[in-house]
Design a protein around this motif. Structure first.
Motif, PDB file in Angstrom:
ATOM      1  N   ASP A  65       0.860  -1.192   0.000  1.00  0.00           N
ATOM      2  CA  ASP A  65       0.000   0.000   0.000  1.00  0.00           C
ATOM      3  C   ASP A  65       0.894   1.238   0.000  1.00  0.00           C
ATOM      4  O   ASP A  65       1.564   1.535   0.983  1.00  0.00           O
ATOM      5  CB  ASP A  65      -0.897  -0.020   1.243  1.00  0.00           C
ATOM      6  N   VAL A  68       0.293   3.848   2.747  1.00  0.00           N
ATOM      7  CA  VAL A  68       0.882   3.426   4.031  1.00  0.00           C
ATOM      8  C   VAL A  68       2.388   3.648   4.001  1.00  0.00           C
ATOM      9  O   VAL A  68       2.988   4.156   4.961  1.00  0.00           O
ATOM     10  CB  VAL A  68       0.553   1.933   4.304  1.00  0.00           C
ATOM     11  N   PHE A  69       3.009   3.292   2.895  1.00  0.00           N
ATOM     12  CA  PHE A  69       4.459   3.485   2.758  1.00  0.00           C
ATOM     13  C   PHE A  69       4.818   4.952   2.992  1.00  0.00           C
ATOM     14  O   PHE A  69       5.712   5.279   3.787  1.00  0.00           O
ATOM     15  CB  PHE A  69       4.914   3.036   1.365  1.00  0.00           C
ATOM     16  N   SER A  71       3.077   7.376   4.463  1.00  0.00           N
ATOM     17  CA  SER A  71       2.813   7.928   5.794  1.00  0.00           C
ATOM     18  C   SER A  71       3.811   7.391   6.822  1.00  0.00           C
ATOM     19  O   SER A  71       4.245   8.119   7.705  1.00  0.00           O
ATOM     20  CB  SER A  71       1.364   7.695   6.215  1.00  0.00           C
ATOM     21  N   LYS A  72       4.212   6.138   6.693  1.00  0.00           N
ATOM     22  CA  LYS A  72       5.192   5.592   7.640  1.00  0.00           C
ATOM     23  C   LYS A  72       6.591   6.175   7.417  1.00  0.00           C
ATOM     24  O   LYS A  72       7.399   6.247   8.337  1.00  0.00           O
ATOM     25  CB  LYS A  72       5.255   4.067   7.521  1.00  0.00           C
ATOM     26  N   MET A  73       6.895   6.564   6.173  1.00  0.00           N
ATOM     27  CA  MET A  73       8.228   7.087   5.857  1.00  0.00           C
ATOM     28  C   MET A  73       8.257   8.618   5.802  1.00  0.00           C
ATOM     29  O   MET A  73       9.228   9.210   5.343  1.00  0.00           O
ATOM     30  CB  MET A  73       8.701   6.525   4.510  1.00  0.00           C
ATOM     31  N   ARG A  74       7.212   9.258   6.292  1.00  0.00           N
ATOM     32  CA  ARG A  74       7.099  10.718   6.188  1.00  0.00           C
ATOM     33  C   ARG A  74       8.395  11.417   6.640  1.00  0.00           C
ATOM     34  O   ARG A  74       8.939  11.117   7.703  1.00  0.00           O
ATOM     35  CB  ARG A  74       5.930  11.197   7.040  1.00  0.00           C
ATOM     36  N   ARG A  76      11.329  11.185   5.414  1.00  0.00           N
ATOM     37  CA  ARG A  76      12.565  10.393   5.358  1.00  0.00           C
ATOM     38  C   ARG A  76      13.062  10.179   3.921  1.00  0.00           C
ATOM     39  O   ARG A  76      12.351  10.398   2.958  1.00  0.00           O
ATOM     40  CB  ARG A  76      12.334   9.029   6.016  1.00  0.00           C
ATOM     41  N   TYR A 122       4.512  14.514   1.494  1.00  0.00           N
ATOM     42  CA  TYR A 122       4.960  13.660   2.601  1.00  0.00           C
ATOM     43  C   TYR A 122       6.423  13.900   2.970  1.00  0.00           C
ATOM     44  O   TYR A 122       6.914  13.363   3.962  1.00  0.00           O
ATOM     45  CB  TYR A 122       4.814  12.176   2.226  1.00  0.00           C
ATOM     46  N   TYR A 338       9.089  -3.978   1.614  1.00  0.00           N
ATOM     47  CA  TYR A 338       8.008  -3.346   2.373  1.00  0.00           C
ATOM     48  C   TYR A 338       7.664  -4.167   3.605  1.00  0.00           C
ATOM     49  O   TYR A 338       7.500  -3.651   4.719  1.00  0.00           O
ATOM     50  CB  TYR A 338       6.808  -3.252   1.429  1.00  0.00           C
ATOM     51  N   PHE A 342       8.346  -2.737   7.484  1.00  0.00           N
ATOM     52  CA  PHE A 342       7.241  -2.311   8.337  1.00  0.00           C
ATOM     53  C   PHE A 342       6.624  -3.393   9.201  1.00  0.00           C
ATOM     54  O   PHE A 342       5.866  -3.102  10.107  1.00  0.00           O
ATOM     55  CB  PHE A 342       6.130  -1.684   7.486  1.00  0.00           C
ATOM     56  N   TYR A 343       6.903  -4.653   8.887  1.00  0.00           N
ATOM     57  CA  TYR A 343       6.231  -5.709   9.658  1.00  0.00           C
ATOM     58  C   TYR A 343       7.221  -6.514  10.493  1.00  0.00           C
ATOM     59  O   TYR A 343       7.243  -7.693  10.471  1.00  0.00           O
ATOM     60  CB  TYR A 343       5.420  -6.615   8.722  1.00  0.00           C
TER      61      TYR A 343
END
Length: 343
Positions: A65, A68-69, A71-74, A76, A122, A338, A342-343
């Motif tokens: 997604d 999601v990528f 927003s999690k890496m905002r 960076r 982002y 990914y 993230f997981y």
């Protein structure tokens, strides 16, 4: 490895399964695919190779997604460092994110050695830094010198990235007109040539020492992409085939089956494994070698940019069986990236 159903997931062992929900994007909707990877745009007639999903043995990969990528890496920076296979993966990731977040404003700067793609809202930058040997190459009196113990020139460009994904391998074995250097420097001496695996190991140890000395593990994560296999030898997938009777990966439209390595496992992987195991900074090996070996169908072959009619008529000479089509296999590399990120 991440936990799923309380059992450990072996991400890189599994099988290719057909899935009609693939590919994850269309080539026409991606802003960045180079001609040499853009097989559909350059006339590849079949499309089944786009319909495969990697299925690890005992778990499901989360669906990629892009929103999601982002927003999690905002805020960076992710940097791919290496040769054109790193560029293959860099472009794939941008295509995958762009499709999930099509309305986001972007900005692209293409350069050599550094190209960057920014998702402005982002503050996420995804870069590619071209360094096929990772270590430095300098021109001395008109000759290209591969410096096995020097990496400071390249390293300065990587210092500020939050996620680093390295690859190297293919250029170490090139000879003749494809060789990227004229002399090798090691221990203050110059060599015309040396055992290429020895050279790779010396270069990788220089890289590993740089990572151990310069990476702040509280803010930067380091990945290393394992060796991407080529498919120039049809005897790997067809009993009794010889290079003379068949045309490398040309005309291949489906993956190999099985879960063991059909060819000769790359010697370079032994070197990569050894060096990474001895590093202090945790470096995650994204081990795509085996799963990619099964994908003899995924290369550009003769659909690699604007080949002339005579080149296309002679796949023995002109088929590209080392890079990968986009959409295609590098999208799976990024699904795995990914997952691990993230997981």
């Amino acid at each position: 490895m991440f936990q799923t159903n309380q059992s450990t997931c072996a991400l890189f062992a599994g099988t290719w399964v057909r899935d009609e929900n693939y590919p994850l994007y269309q080539y026409s909707s991606c802003p960045i695919i180079d001609a040499e990877f853009n097989c559909q745009a350059f006339g590849r007639p079949d499309s089944d190779y786009l319909k495969y999903r990697w299925q690890p043995l005992n778990c499901q990969l989360p669906r990629f997604d892009g929103a999601v990528f982002l927003s999690k890496m905002r805020g960076r920076t992710i940097m791919f460092v290496g040769d054109s296979l790193g560029r293959n993966q860099w472009e794939s990731l941008i295509c995958m994110i762009s499709t999930s977040a099509p309305s986001t404003q972007t900005q692209m700067n293409r350069g050599d050695p550094l190209s960057s793609f920014k998702f402005l809202e982002y503050g996420v930058t995804i870069s590619f830094y071209r360094a096929p040997y990772l270590v430095d190459i300098d021109v001395v009196q008109g000759r290209r010198v591969l410096k096995l113990e020097d990496i400071a020139g390249n390293g300065n460009a990587w210092r500020m990235a939050d996620v680093l994904l390295f690859n190297t391998g293919h250029w170490w074995s090139h000879k003749g007109s494809l060789q990227g250097w004229d002399l090798i420097e090691l221990g203050g001496r110059y060599y015309q040539d040396m055992d290429r695996l020895v050279a790779l190991e010396k270069g990788l140890r220089t890289w590993a020492n740089w990572i151990d000395d310069n990476v702040d593990t509280s803010r930067t994560r380091v990945f290393f992409q394992s060796i991407s296999p080529t498919h120039y030898d049809p005897s790997e997938w067809s009993a009794g085939a010889t290079v003379a009777t068949t045309k490398n990966c040309y005309g291949e439209t489906s993956p190999m089956t099985g879960t063991t390595y059909p060819g000769i496992y790359p010697d370079q992987m032994r070197v990569v494994d050894e060096v990474i195991r001895e590093m202090h900074v945790p470096t995650y090996l994204l081990d795509i070698t085996m799963l990619s070996e099964l994908r003899k169908d995924g290369h550009p072959s003769i659909y690699s940019g604007d080949l002339s009619p005579s080149q296309r008529a002679n796949p023995d000479r002109s088929a590209d069986c080392s890079h990968w089509c986009l959409p295609g296999l590098p999208d799976t590399w990024n699904e795995l990236f990914y997952t691990v990120l993230f997981y």
